[in-house]
Structures are given as structure tokens and as C-alpha cells.
Design a protein around this motif. Structure first.
Motif, PDB file in Angstrom:
ATOM      1  N   MET A   1       0.840  -1.197   0.000  1.00 16.39           N
ATOM      2  CA  MET A   1       0.000   0.000   0.000  1.00 16.39           C
ATOM      3  C   MET A   1       0.877   1.250   0.000  1.00 16.39           C
ATOM      4  N   ILE A   2       0.467   2.237  -0.807  1.00 18.51           N
ATOM      5  CA  ILE A   2       1.163   3.517  -0.820  1.00 18.51           C
ATOM      6  C   ILE A   2       0.426   4.444   0.140  1.00 18.51           C
ATOM      7  N   ASP A   3       0.946   4.601   1.342  1.00 20.38           N
ATOM      8  CA  ASP A   3       0.276   5.422   2.341  1.00 20.38           C
ATOM      9  C   ASP A   3       0.825   6.851   2.296  1.00 20.38           C
ATOM     10  N   SER A   4       0.305   7.692   3.182  1.00 19.28           N
ATOM     11  CA  SER A   4       0.695   9.100   3.194  1.00 19.28           C
ATOM     12  C   SER A   4       2.187   9.281   3.446  1.00 19.28           C
ATOM     13  N   ARG A   5       2.729   8.465   4.328  1.00 14.35           N
ATOM     14  CA  ARG A   5       4.153   8.582   4.631  1.00 14.35           C
ATOM     15  C   ARG A   5       5.003   8.270   3.402  1.00 14.35           C
ATOM     16  N   GLN A   6       4.586   7.285   2.630  1.00 18.63           N
ATOM     17  CA  GLN A   6       5.320   6.946   1.415  1.00 18.63           C
ATOM     18  C   GLN A   6       5.241   8.089   0.393  1.00 18.63           C
ATOM     19  N   VAL A   7       4.093   8.738   0.341  1.00 22.08           N
ATOM     20  CA  VAL A   7       3.933   9.887  -0.560  1.00 22.08           C
ATOM     21  C   VAL A   7       4.890  11.003  -0.154  1.00 22.08           C
ATOM     22  N   VAL A   8       4.989  11.278   1.144  1.00 22.18           N
ATOM     23  CA  VAL A   8       5.900  12.332   1.614  1.00 22.18           C
ATOM     24  C   VAL A   8       7.355  11.953   1.336  1.00 22.18           C
ATOM     25  N   ARG A   9       7.693  10.689   1.532  1.00 26.70           N
ATOM     26  CA  ARG A   9       9.055  10.237   1.204  1.00 26.70           C
ATOM     27  C   ARG A   9       9.365  10.478  -0.269  1.00 26.70           C
ATOM     28  N   TYR A  10       8.404  10.146  -1.135  1.00 29.66           N
ATOM     29  CA  TYR A  10       8.604  10.354  -2.576  1.00 29.66           C
ATOM     30  C   TYR A  10       8.813  11.830  -2.885  1.00 29.66           C
ATOM     31  N   ARG A  11       7.942  12.684  -2.359  1.00 36.17           N
ATOM     32  CA  ARG A  11       8.062  14.113  -2.643  1.00 36.17           C
ATOM     33  C   ARG A  11       9.359  14.678  -2.078  1.00 36.17           C
ATOM     34  N   THR A  12       9.747  14.197  -0.918  1.00 38.02           N
ATOM     35  CA  THR A  12      11.025  14.620  -0.336  1.00 38.02           C
ATOM     36  C   THR A  12      12.167  14.325  -1.291  1.00 38.02           C
ATOM     37  N   HIS A  13      12.120  13.160  -1.915  1.00 35.07           N
ATOM     38  CA  HIS A  13      13.207  12.761  -2.820  1.00 35.07           C
ATOM     39  C   HIS A  13      13.167  13.534  -4.135  1.00 35.07           C
ATOM     40  N   VAL A  14      12.002  13.587  -4.792  1.00 33.39           N
ATOM     41  CA  VAL A  14      11.963  14.257  -6.098  1.00 33.39           C
ATOM     42  C   VAL A  14      12.145  15.765  -5.963  1.00 33.39           C
ATOM     43  N   GLN A  15      11.787  16.311  -4.804  1.00 36.73           N
ATOM     44  CA  GLN A  15      12.051  17.727  -4.565  1.00 36.73           C
ATOM     45  C   GLN A  15      13.468  17.965  -4.045  1.00 36.73           C
ATOM     46  N   GLN A  16      14.242  16.896  -3.942  1.00 36.99           N
ATOM     47  CA  GLN A  16      15.678  16.947  -3.641  1.00 36.99           C
ATOM     48  C   GLN A  16      16.001  17.496  -2.253  1.00 36.99           C
ATOM     49  N   VAL A 236      -0.647   8.033 -15.051  1.00 31.27           N
ATOM     50  CA  VAL A 236      -1.346   6.789 -14.728  1.00 31.27           C
ATOM     51  C   VAL A 236      -2.067   6.936 -13.393  1.00 31.27           C
ATOM     52  N   GLU A 237      -3.194   6.248 -13.277  1.00 31.44           N
ATOM     53  CA  GLU A 237      -3.997   6.321 -12.068  1.00 31.44           C
ATOM     54  C   GLU A 237      -3.599   5.185 -11.125  1.00 31.44           C
ATOM     55  N   ILE A 238      -3.403   5.521  -9.851  1.00 29.80           N
ATOM     56  CA  ILE A 238      -3.012   4.533  -8.847  1.00 29.80           C
ATOM     57  C   ILE A 238      -3.787   4.784  -7.556  1.00 29.80           C
ATOM     58  N   GLU A 239      -3.718   3.836  -6.652  1.00 27.83           N
ATOM     59  CA  GLU A 239      -4.296   3.999  -5.316  1.00 27.83           C
ATOM     60  C   GLU A 239      -3.193   4.492  -4.387  1.00 27.83           C
ATOM     61  N   ALA A 240      -3.380   5.663  -3.812  1.00 24.00           N
ATOM     62  CA  ALA A 240      -2.361   6.221  -2.916  1.00 24.00           C
ATOM     63  C   ALA A 240      -3.025   7.101  -1.871  1.00 24.00           C
ATOM     64  N   ALA A 241      -2.553   7.002  -0.643  1.00 28.64           N
ATOM     65  CA  ALA A 241      -3.076   7.794   0.470  1.00 28.64           C
ATOM     66  C   ALA A 241      -4.598   7.680   0.583  1.00 28.64           C
ATOM     67  N   GLY A 242      -5.104   6.482   0.300  1.00 29.72           N
ATOM     68  CA  GLY A 242      -6.514   6.200   0.517  1.00 29.72           C
ATOM     69  C   GLY A 242      -7.461   6.628  -0.571  1.00 29.72           C
ATOM     70  N   GLU A 243      -6.955   7.075  -1.738  1.00 35.87           N
ATOM     71  CA  GLU A 243      -7.858   7.432  -2.829  1.00 35.87           C
ATOM     72  C   GLU A 243      -7.156   7.282  -4.168  1.00 35.87           C
ATOM     73  N   ARG A 244      -7.956   7.392  -5.239  1.00 35.92           N
ATOM     74  CA  ARG A 244      -7.396   7.287  -6.579  1.00 35.92           C
ATOM     75  C   ARG A 244      -6.701   8.591  -6.935  1.00 35.92           C
ATOM     76  N   ARG A 245      -5.450   8.467  -7.339  1.00 33.71           N
ATOM     77  CA  ARG A 245      -4.643   9.629  -7.684  1.00 33.71           C
ATOM     78  C   ARG A 245      -3.853   9.345  -8.949  1.00 33.71           C
ATOM     79  N   TRP A 246      -3.208  10.380  -9.480  1.00 30.38           N
ATOM     80  CA  TRP A 246      -2.465  10.256 -10.724  1.00 30.38           C
ATOM     81  C   TRP A 246      -0.994  10.604 -10.513  1.00 30.38           C
ATOM     82  N   ILE A 247      -0.144   9.913 -11.272  1.00 31.92           N
ATOM     83  CA  ILE A 247       1.284  10.197 -11.251  1.00 31.92           C
ATOM     84  C   ILE A 247       1.835   9.922 -12.648  1.00 31.92           C
ATOM     85  N   LEU A 248       2.912  10.559 -13.002  1.00 34.62           N
ATOM     86  CA  LEU A 248       3.538  10.263 -14.289  1.00 34.62           C
ATOM     87  C   LEU A 248       4.061   8.834 -14.263  1.00 34.62           C
TER      88      LEU A 248
END
Length: 360
Positions: A1-16, A236-248
Motif C-alpha cells: 500500500m502507498i500510504d501518506s508517509r510513502q507519498v511524503v518520502r517520494y516528494r522529499t526525494h523528487v524535490q531533492q 497513470v492512475e493509482i491507489e495512494a493515500a486512501g484514494e485514486r490519484r495520478w502520477i507520471l
């Protein structure tokens, strides 16, 4: 599952935010623009991403949501094209209530922005304070462009057309000026097109994804219909942080594998805090209200792959302290990391750090 914490980790990385040093050319947040609000604005946002550029290599422009943002100077013409409204309906949404008198007068909003920009180009031939520019435009433009301002007790241009027309006119902001000072961009020419990395929809999905269409529209101040029309084909549409969301599509693996958990003191308007899904960043309503008050925003402590608390700078005479309000237990290692970031902030401000003071 991609939870909120995983989303923040991703943004932390891509935002450098997890890198120690980096080059200006490779600093991804500059593709979307780095907001310049408050003393710990664009330059601090770059500093926590490991880059301390020469200000001459940056340009400050009023762009998305009419806010001042820093970009690479070499991108200025392409940025002007990338942030331009897509249509008259989009422009009307971005200028808010200024669209009503224009519509009543039969003036398309894009045409109005071009008219304001043309006057600005004639007026601003040297650095000029915003108030002086506003006075000159008030004298030159007809009634549908203007409103009575209660706080100023004067009639002047609507604020959003003024701001959004400035970049169309090839005007930049003198950094760190209050009131703002505008001046012509040397050799400015708006580009006919722009690279994919500057596309604001793609840039948002990359840097603040996964996201919904509505969130992107809110960030851009654009109608949802317009954003859908400019939605990337490779999203592409994925399940993340409890809802359907989009990411490249090219970012999906990075999202699933992200493990970035640095300790950083984020400025109040850092891009990590600017995404329109605040519940993903801070689920507790009371804490969200404390982080995003109407006035006087604090900074955020990023630690452990989440927003872990608040911080505020405190300067009194020669004393400079950083007050920290933790939302969870800060052990010795984390407190040491926070102290190192506070030292970096003090050096950035050109003062010595007196102490880090905890509210607990």
C-alpha cells in the motif's frame, strides 16, 4: 500500500530535500518555480536543497496564483509561455473578480491582460516601485480595469491582472524588495513553446504527485476542465493515500521505492507544504490549522518521512534562537540533526545561533 508517509518520502526525494549539494541547472523545484514569500523564502528553499546560487542566475516573476516565484534566468522566456493562461476561461478564473467588469464591458480577459502588459512595457523602462507603476496604469487604462480599494482609499487596477500581466510585459521583480520593485528583463522575448519540464501540470504531478486533477487545478488557479484538457498522456492512475490519484508513469517506481527521511527545517511556503492535499501531509485537523494559519505561518520540521513538528525563528537583539514544537518524540539523534539545520539557517541569515528551544 502507498500510504501518506510513502507519498511524503517520494516528494522529499523528487524535490531533492534529501541531497546535500546540487547544481542550479539540476534543481527540479525551479521548473515549477520556488515561491518567494517571507524572509525564509526562495533562497532558503534552495539552500535546504543544497544549492546557494548567485542571485544573478535567478529571476523573480509573478506567476502561478499571482505569487512571486524564482526561476532560472535562462528559462525566463519559456517560463512566460508555460505560465500563460490557456484560454479566456482560464484567464478569467485566474484573475478572480476582475473578470466581471471586463466581461460586462465585452473585453476578453486575455485581451485585457495583453492591454495591461502593453501599458506596462511603455511605463516600466527602469526599476520602478509597484505603487508608481499602478498610478501610471490608473491614468492610462479605462474603468473596467479598475476598482475602488478600501484599504488604500483609492481607485487602481485589480491586483491579479496587474500581477499576471507583468510577466507578459517582460517585467521581473527586484528580489527581496518591499514594496515590490519591477524592472524590464534584459533582452526579454516570450518563447513560442517550452520544454516538458516547465509544463506546470507535468511539473506538479512530478514534484507533488500523486495528485488529483482538482488539486492541480487549485494549485494553478485554473478550471478543472482546462487542466483535464492539458492532462499528460503518460499519467497513470493509482491507489495512494486512501484514494485514486495520478502520477507520471515514469515516476511510479520511484514512488513505490522512496525511502527519503532527512531532517530539514522547511520554510512556511516551501513547495513540500504547498501541495493541495494537506490531509496527506498532516492528518490531524488541529495540527493542520497550526501549520497553515490564516496569518503568520510557522515553518515545518521534516523528519522520519513526515511533518514532525513546527519551528519559528526568534531574534532579539544579538540573540537568534529557533523555537521547535515537536509533534512526536525527538530522540538525541534527531535533536542533533535539528540543531545542525538551525545552524545552517543562522548562517543563511548571517547571524550566530544562540539556541534551539523546544516547546516540550
Amino acid at each position: 500500500m502507498i500510504d501518506s508517509r510513502q507519498v511524503v518520502r517520494y516528494r522529499t526525494h523528487v524535490q531533492q530535500l534529501d541531497r546535500k549539494r546540487g547544481a542550479l541547472a539540476a534543481t527540479a523545484v525551479l521548473d515549477l518555480g520556488v515561491q518567494e514569500t517571507g524572509p525564509d523564502g526562495a533562497m532558503w528553499a534552495l539552500a535546504v536543497r543544497g544549492v546557494r546560487p548567485d542571485e544573478a542566475d535567478l529571476v523573480w516573476l509573478w506567476t502561478l496564483r499571482g505569487a512571486p516565484h524564482a526561476y532560472r534566468r535562462e528559462d525566463v522566456g519559456a517560463v512566460a509561455a508555460a505560465v500563460a493562461p490557456w484560454s479566456d476561461a482560464d484567464a478569467a478564473k485566474r484573475v478572480f473578480d476582475a473578470s466581471k467588469p471586463l466581461k460586462a464591458a465585452g473585453i476578453p480577459v486575455l485581451e485585457a491582460l495583453d492591454a495591461v502588459a502593453a501599458e506596462m512595457r511603455q511605463v516600466v523602462r527602469r526599476p520602478m516601485v509597484k505603487g508608481e507603476v499602478s498610478t501610471r496604469l490608473h491614468e492610462a487604462l479605462p474603468e473596467p480595469y479598475q476598482r475602488y480599494c478600501r484599504s488604500c482609499d483609492a481607485v487602481h487596477l485589480y491586483e491579479m491582472p496587474f500581477r499576471l500581466a507583468a510577466v507578459r510585459a517582460g517585467l521581473e521583480l527586484e528580489p527581496h524588495t518591499s514594496p515590490p520593485v519591477l524592472k524590464p528583463v534584459k533582452g526579454f522575448e516570450a518563447a513560442a513553446d517550452y520544454p516538458e519540464r516547465l509544463d506546470p501540470v507535468r511539473a506538479y504531478l512530478h514534484l507533488c504527485g500523486p495528485a488529483t486533477v482538482k488539486e492541480v487545478a487549485e494549485y494553478l488557479d485554473s478550471p478543472v476542465k482546462e487542466v483535464k484538457a492539458h492532462w499528460p498522456e503518460d499519467a497513470v492512475e493509482i491507489e495512494a493515500a486512501g484514494e485514486r490519484r495520478w502520477i507520471l508513469a515514469g515516476d511510479e517506481a520511484a514512488l513505490r521505492d522512496a525511502d527519503a527521511e532527512p531532517v530539514r527545517l522547511l520554510g512556511p511556503y516551501d513547495l513540500l507544504l504547498q501541495s493541495r492535499d494537506r490531509k496527506v501531509l498532516v492528518a490531524d485537523p488541529a495540527r493542520a490549522k497550526a501549520l497553515w494559519p490564516v496569518l503568520g505561518r510557522p515553518g515545518a520540521v521534516l523528519a522520519g518521512g513526515r511533518i514532525a513538528g513546527l519551528w519559528r525563528p526568534r531574534k532579539s537583539g544579538k540573540r537568534f534562537t529557533v523555537g521547535v514544537e515537536p509533534w512526536e518524540r525527538f530522540g538525541a539523534a534527531r535533536r542533533e540533526a535539528v540543531a545542525a539545520e538551525a545552524e545552517r539557517l543562522a548562517a543563511f541569515r548571517g547571524v550566530g545561533l544562540t539556541a534551539v528551544e523546544y516547546a516540550d
